[in-house]
Write a protein that holds these residues in place. Structure first.
Motif, PDB file in Angstrom:
ATOM      1  N   SER A 223      78.902  55.114 -35.195  1.00 18.84           N
ATOM      2  CA  SER A 223      78.167  56.260 -34.561  1.00 18.84           C
ATOM      3  C   SER A 223      78.544  57.485 -35.935  1.00 18.84           C
ATOM      4  O   SER A 223      77.582  58.414 -36.017  1.00 18.84           O
ATOM      5  N   GLU A 224      79.617  57.805 -36.027  1.00 21.39           N
ATOM      6  CA  GLU A 224      80.256  58.814 -36.800  1.00 21.39           C
ATOM      7  C   GLU A 224      79.358  58.621 -38.225  1.00 21.39           C
ATOM      8  O   GLU A 224      78.968  59.270 -39.048  1.00 21.39           O
ATOM      9  N   SER A 225      79.396  57.221 -38.679  1.00 24.48           N
ATOM     10  CA  SER A 225      78.740  57.086 -40.078  1.00 24.48           C
ATOM     11  C   SER A 225      77.114  57.207 -39.863  1.00 24.48           C
ATOM     12  O   SER A 225      76.675  57.864 -41.031  1.00 24.48           O
ATOM     13  N   MET A 226      76.782  56.896 -38.917  1.00 24.82           N
ATOM     14  CA  MET A 226      75.283  57.126 -38.599  1.00 24.82           C
ATOM     15  C   MET A 226      75.073  58.829 -38.703  1.00 24.82           C
ATOM     16  O   MET A 226      74.085  59.090 -39.451  1.00 24.82           O
ATOM     17  N   VAL A 227      76.119  59.727 -37.950  1.00 27.16           N
ATOM     18  CA  VAL A 227      75.735  61.000 -37.992  1.00 27.16           C
ATOM     19  C   VAL A 227      75.863  61.436 -39.402  1.00 27.16           C
ATOM     20  O   VAL A 227      75.009  62.208 -40.152  1.00 27.16           O
ATOM     21  N   ALA A 228      76.928  60.943 -40.193  1.00 33.25           N
ATOM     22  CA  ALA A 228      77.176  61.320 -41.690  1.00 33.25           C
ATOM     23  C   ALA A 228      76.057  60.911 -42.494  1.00 33.25           C
ATOM     24  O   ALA A 228      75.360  61.832 -43.271  1.00 33.25           O
ATOM     25  N   LEU A 229      75.563  59.677 -42.322  1.00 34.35           N
ATOM     26  CA  LEU A 229      74.335  59.179 -43.191  1.00 34.35           C
ATOM     27  C   LEU A 229      73.068  60.213 -42.806  1.00 34.35           C
ATOM     28  O   LEU A 229      72.475  60.523 -43.713  1.00 34.35           O
ATOM     29  N   ARG A 230      72.709  60.527 -41.484  1.00 35.83           N
ATOM     30  CA  ARG A 230      71.643  61.276 -41.065  1.00 35.83           C
ATOM     31  C   ARG A 230      71.665  62.484 -41.646  1.00 35.83           C
ATOM     32  O   ARG A 230      70.829  63.362 -42.209  1.00 35.83           O
ATOM     33  N   ASP A 231      72.954  63.098 -41.830  1.00 33.47           N
ATOM     34  CA  ASP A 231      73.247  64.684 -42.453  1.00 33.47           C
ATOM     35  C   ASP A 231      73.029  64.513 -43.954  1.00 33.47           C
ATOM     36  O   ASP A 231      72.498  65.354 -44.538  1.00 33.47           O
ATOM     37  N   GLU A 232      73.543  63.513 -44.582  1.00 35.80           N
ATOM     38  CA  GLU A 232      73.507  63.250 -46.011  1.00 35.80           C
ATOM     39  C   GLU A 232      72.024  63.071 -46.328  1.00 35.80           C
ATOM     40  O   GLU A 232      71.366  63.518 -47.169  1.00 35.80           O
ATOM     41  N   VAL A 233      71.213  62.185 -45.552  1.00 37.55           N
ATOM     42  CA  VAL A 233      69.743  62.127 -45.729  1.00 37.55           C
ATOM     43  C   VAL A 233      69.051  63.387 -45.653  1.00 37.55           C
ATOM     44  O   VAL A 233      68.039  63.754 -46.346  1.00 37.55           O
ATOM     45  N   ALA A 234      69.662  64.147 -44.486  1.00 40.46           N
ATOM     46  CA  ALA A 234      68.605  65.485 -44.315  1.00 40.46           C
ATOM     47  C   ALA A 234      69.031  66.286 -45.554  1.00 40.46           C
ATOM     48  O   ALA A 234      68.042  67.014 -46.018  1.00 40.46           O
ATOM     49  N   ALA A 235      70.359  66.241 -46.102  1.00 42.47           N
ATOM     50  CA  ALA A 235      70.579  67.077 -47.121  1.00 42.47           C
ATOM     51  C   ALA A 235      69.755  66.628 -48.432  1.00 42.47           C
ATOM     52  O   ALA A 235      69.221  67.540 -49.116  1.00 42.47           O
ATOM     53  N   ASP A 236      69.770  65.397 -48.473  1.00 39.19           N
ATOM     54  CA  ASP A 236      68.943  64.713 -49.832  1.00 39.19           C
ATOM     55  C   ASP A 236      67.213  65.251 -49.408  1.00 39.19           C
ATOM     56  O   ASP A 236      66.711  65.498 -50.574  1.00 39.19           O
ATOM     57  N   LEU A 237      66.807  65.190 -48.321  1.00 36.59           N
ATOM     58  CA  LEU A 237      65.534  65.491 -47.998  1.00 36.59           C
ATOM     59  C   LEU A 237      65.263  67.086 -48.418  1.00 36.59           C
ATOM     60  O   LEU A 237      64.405  67.330 -49.086  1.00 36.59           O
ATOM     61  N   ALA A 238      66.023  67.825 -47.718  1.00 34.75           N
ATOM     62  CA  ALA A 238      66.151  69.261 -48.054  1.00 34.75           C
ATOM     63  C   ALA A 238      66.068  69.540 -49.623  1.00 34.75           C
ATOM     64  O   ALA A 238      65.282  70.379 -50.063  1.00 34.75           O
ATOM     65  N   ALA A 239      67.033  68.637 -50.315  1.00 36.17           N
ATOM     66  CA  ALA A 239      66.942  69.059 -52.002  1.00 36.17           C
ATOM     67  C   ALA A 239      65.848  68.567 -52.453  1.00 36.17           C
ATOM     68  O   ALA A 239      65.265  69.041 -53.427  1.00 36.17           O
ATOM     69  N   SER A 240      65.376  67.461 -52.103  1.00 35.86           N
ATOM     70  CA  SER A 240      64.068  66.960 -52.534  1.00 35.86           C
ATOM     71  C   SER A 240      62.914  67.819 -52.425  1.00 35.86           C
ATOM     72  O   SER A 240      62.012  67.945 -53.167  1.00 35.86           O
ATOM     73  N   ARG A 241      62.781  68.532 -50.970  1.00 38.00           N
ATOM     74  CA  ARG A 241      61.592  69.350 -50.822  1.00 38.00           C
ATOM     75  C   ARG A 241      61.958  70.607 -51.663  1.00 38.00           C
ATOM     76  O   ARG A 241      60.734  71.095 -52.025  1.00 38.00           O
TER      77      ARG A 241
END
Length: 156
Positions: free
Chosen positions: A88-106
């Protein structure tokens, strides 16, 4: 009669000796039977003791197996819970990382789009200026041609 009495006495004596022999044999047999009974009782006591020890060992073994089963089940449950929490923690961290990557990509795409828009605007402006220059040159050329034509008509 003396002979009969002597035979009778000898027979009695033989009978007594035979009875004594049988009594002695019977006594020996009884003694052997008693010794065998004691050995049998000792063997039965040993067998009962061994059976009781086996039963006790088996009960202890069952208790240990049950204890180990319970401990193993608890450990598996605890590990399952820990793994689930880590996942669960890994999923949250991964989701946050993906969200940050997505924001940077945007952001990168937005900057690239702004750059393209600015370049397009400059190209359109340059094209407009060139169109104006071309129109001005065409007007000058037309004016020069008209003047030339008029000058030629006057010269004639």
């Amino acid at each position: 009669r003396d002979e009969v009495a002597a035979d009778l006495a000898a027979s009695r004596q033989s009978l007594h000796e035979l009875l004594d022999s049988w009594r002695m044999n019977l006594s020996k047999l009884q003694e052997q039977s008693h010794i065998e009974s004691q050995h049998t009782a000792a063997r039965e006591a040993e067998a009962t003791s061994a059976k009781d020890k086996f039963t006790s060992d088996m009960a202890e073994c069952r208790r240990q197996v049950q204890r180990l089963w319970t401990e193993t089940t608890r450990r598996q449950q605890r590990l399952f819970e820990e793994t689930r929490a880590q996942l669960s923690e890994s999923m949250v961290a991964l989701r946050d990382e993906v969200a940050a990557d997505l924001a940077a990509s945007r952001q990168s795409l937005h900057e690239l789009l702004d750059s393209w828009r600015m370049n397009l605007s400059k190209l359109q402006e340059q094209s407009h200026i060139e169109s104006q220059h071309t129109a001005a040159r065409e007007a000058e050329a037309t004016s020069a041609k008209d003047k030339f034509t008029s000058d030629m008509a006057e010269c004639r």
